[in-house]
Write an enzyme that holds these catalytic residues in place. Sequence first.
Site, PDB file in Angstrom:
ATOM      1  N   ASP A  98       0.736  -1.029   0.294  1.00  0.00           N
ATOM      2  CA  ASP A  98       0.025   0.025   0.001  1.00  0.00           C
ATOM      3  C   ASP A  98       1.080   1.232   0.114  1.00  0.00           C
ATOM      4  OD1 ASP A  98      -2.240   1.557   0.456  1.00  0.00           O
ATOM      5  OD2 ASP A  98      -3.238   0.324   1.562  1.00  0.00           O
ATOM      6  N   ASP A 200      -2.664   4.869  -2.788  1.00  0.00           N
ATOM      7  CA  ASP A 200      -3.530   5.280  -1.724  1.00  0.00           C
ATOM      8  C   ASP A 200      -4.288   6.658  -2.368  1.00  0.00           C
ATOM      9  OD1 ASP A 200      -4.820   5.332   1.008  1.00  0.00           O
ATOM     10  OD2 ASP A 200      -3.603   7.059   0.731  1.00  0.00           O
ATOM     11  N   GLU A 259      -6.657   3.403  -5.326  1.00  0.00           N
ATOM     12  CA  GLU A 259      -7.819   4.010  -4.628  1.00  0.00           C
ATOM     13  C   GLU A 259      -8.259   5.188  -5.282  1.00  0.00           C
ATOM     14  OE1 GLU A 259      -9.141   4.726  -0.473  1.00  0.00           O
ATOM     15  OE2 GLU A 259      -7.466   5.736  -0.967  1.00  0.00           O
ATOM     16  N   HIS A 332     -10.763  -2.793   3.972  1.00  0.00           N
ATOM     17  CA  HIS A 332     -10.546  -2.335   5.330  1.00  0.00           C
ATOM     18  C   HIS A 332     -11.337  -1.230   5.756  1.00  0.00           C
ATOM     19  CE1 HIS A 332      -8.031   0.166   2.807  1.00  0.00           C
ATOM     20  NE2 HIS A 332      -7.765   0.765   3.776  1.00  0.00           N
ATOM     21  N   ASP A 333     -11.954  -0.497   4.930  1.00  0.00           N
ATOM     22  CA  ASP A 333     -12.615   0.779   4.980  1.00  0.00           C
ATOM     23  C   ASP A 333     -14.241   0.574   4.961  1.00  0.00           C
ATOM     24  OD1 ASP A 333     -10.345   2.352   5.250  1.00  0.00           O
ATOM     25  OD2 ASP A 333     -10.192   2.629   3.113  1.00  0.00           O
TER      26      ASP A 333
HETATM   27  C1  GLC Z   1      -7.094   5.587   2.699  1.00  0.00           C
HETATM   28  C2  GLC Z   1      -7.261   4.382   3.326  1.00  0.00           C
HETATM   29  C3  GLC Z   1      -7.957   4.669   4.586  1.00  0.00           C
HETATM   30  C4  GLC Z   1      -7.238   5.539   5.205  1.00  0.00           C
HETATM   31  C5  GLC Z   1      -7.221   7.118   4.381  1.00  0.00           C
HETATM   32  C6  GLC Z   1      -6.426   8.141   5.004  1.00  0.00           C
HETATM   33  O1  GLC Z   1      -8.515   6.014   1.992  1.00  0.00           O
HETATM   34  O2  GLC Z   1      -7.952   3.370   2.674  1.00  0.00           O
HETATM   35  O3  GLC Z   1      -8.147   3.702   5.440  1.00  0.00           O
HETATM   36  O4  GLC Z   1      -8.193   5.975   6.609  1.00  0.00           O
HETATM   37  O5  GLC Z   1      -6.265   6.597   3.343  1.00  0.00           O
HETATM   38  O6  GLC Z   1      -5.423   7.868   5.679  1.00  0.00           O
END
Ligand code: GLC
Length: 564
Positions: A98, A200, A259, A332-333
């Site tokens: 990630d 990310d 993402e 995970h979100d």
């Molecule tokens: C991404 C991650 C999430 C995190 C965010 C900010 O969206 O998937 O889990 O909270 O970044 O750090």
Amino acid sequence: MQKAWWQGKVAYQIYPRSFKDSNGDGIGDLRGIIEKLPYIASLGVEILYLNPIFASPGADNGYDISDYRKINPQFGTLADLDELIARAKERGISIILDMVLSYTSCEHELFKRALSGRKAPERDFYYFVRGSNGRTPDNLRSFFGGSVWERVPGEDDLYYLHYFTKEQPELNWYNEQLRQRMSDLINWWLDRGIAGFRLDAIMNVVKDRTFPGLPPDELGDGSCAAARMNAKLAAQAPSLHQELKKHSYGPRGAFTVAEAFGLNDTILDQFIGDEGCFSTVFDFTARETIEKNRPGYYAYPKGTLKIYRDGNFHMQQLTSPLGLVAPILENHDEPRAVSFYLDEGQQNAQGARALGTVFMFLRGIPFIYQGQELGLTNTRFDSIGEIDDVQSKNEYRNALAHGFSKEQALAILNVHSRDHARTPLPWDDSPHAGFTTGRPWLKLHQDAQSLNVAAQEQDPGSVLNYYRALVALRKRGAWQECFCSGDFIPGPTADDHVMHYLRKGTGKCAEIVGNFSTKERVFELSGEGRILLCSIPEARVEGRRLTLGATGAAVVEILPGRSA
Ligand code: GLC
Ligand code: CA
């Protein structure tokens, strides 16, 4: 489309903190993942995506990174990671990390130097902007609530920008030197044997550097969600990402999955396909439907099968001429899909098998999230004290501020919290479900004693063994190419409790039908067929008719030359 090494594969996502603890400190770690590699391989997955494992003070569970070349000691060492890469490779599994490049931790060396003085060259790696008369530069609201601006201590009216917690200052991607450093970092990890990255928050990197703000949104406090600014500037994102691709993962053939929220048909062709910035992008359409124009959890509807189906059908059709998308049921979100998308009577193993079926044969690179293969449901949180997630805590406060009682605010978290996905994976019926010999960092699922890997290994009809069959079918002979990149054709959508689609390619044709209603149903097929796999025994094909029991799904091969 050229065929890359990762095409046709199924991926598995691990949240390292909650996967398996090897040393009794209550926190999952890399040695725990190494220990469980035989399990991971037994699923048939060939790409393993790990949530952040880098050095981090932990303001947002590892997404606030203080050193991108070090491993968080809670998870282990670089040597452990090297071993994981090597041992996974022996089993035909590639590891992807990630990569969080839109912001750093405020403890990162670069940010500390940036803070140290106006003349520091690192200051331009971030956004330091003056407000006026005690007012922040604009009215944007962070993803976790509150202003995106934080006062720089000891300076009048000077702020730095953060889209998440204040411990996560945004990086300035318009600085060429910074982009060079990012390419070097990516190449450093590729040299170590990492096969690619989940990138990310990639839509956040574009900024309007005049910081004009936006008209207040539905929250009603004069602020506007930063996500709205991303949507406005989305068309500018590809050019920034193309450069990174050109200098790092592109020439190295690495696999990248982005993402990316707020994708639309005008920019998608620049994100995926041979010329796109990334190998693929996650499909978040269903999630976006839930969140659309709503200020927080308290205003979100619960998911439905229709929302899941319509979101995926839309993205499948949009991406088909362009490249491959990465379908998901959960990550995970998000809460657990069985609880979130299914009706009350279906939030069980039978529902999990049916939902897994209609998910697994979507076009692209499917990602299974740890525990999904067990049919895990949401965890019951009995008090706010049991919640760890920074976003959930903020949403709880938000709900209270909007007039909900404490009980109601907790009930909202019990539907929407990110912590549902983050409770430790239950391995067996020993104390703490075999996740740890110590005290788990987050509470375990209420059914962990019975709903666990060991119990499901013993049961041929378990969700786990059914997921193995799903993955195996997806990769079987010519089906592999058909399911990965063949045509996607949506079936009838009049019934909100049905998800029905057709896949076609390489001389193969299959129809995937999910009946999420409470009654047996008969479906018209496009030709005569035979069942390849079904989630319940009550499924049969006679000629061109499929009869399917309630909460069941089937994959039907349409026999060559017998289609209508
Ligand atoms: C991404 C991650 C999430 C995190 C965010 C900010 O969206 O998937 O889990 O909270 O970044 O750090
Ligand atoms: Ca540990």
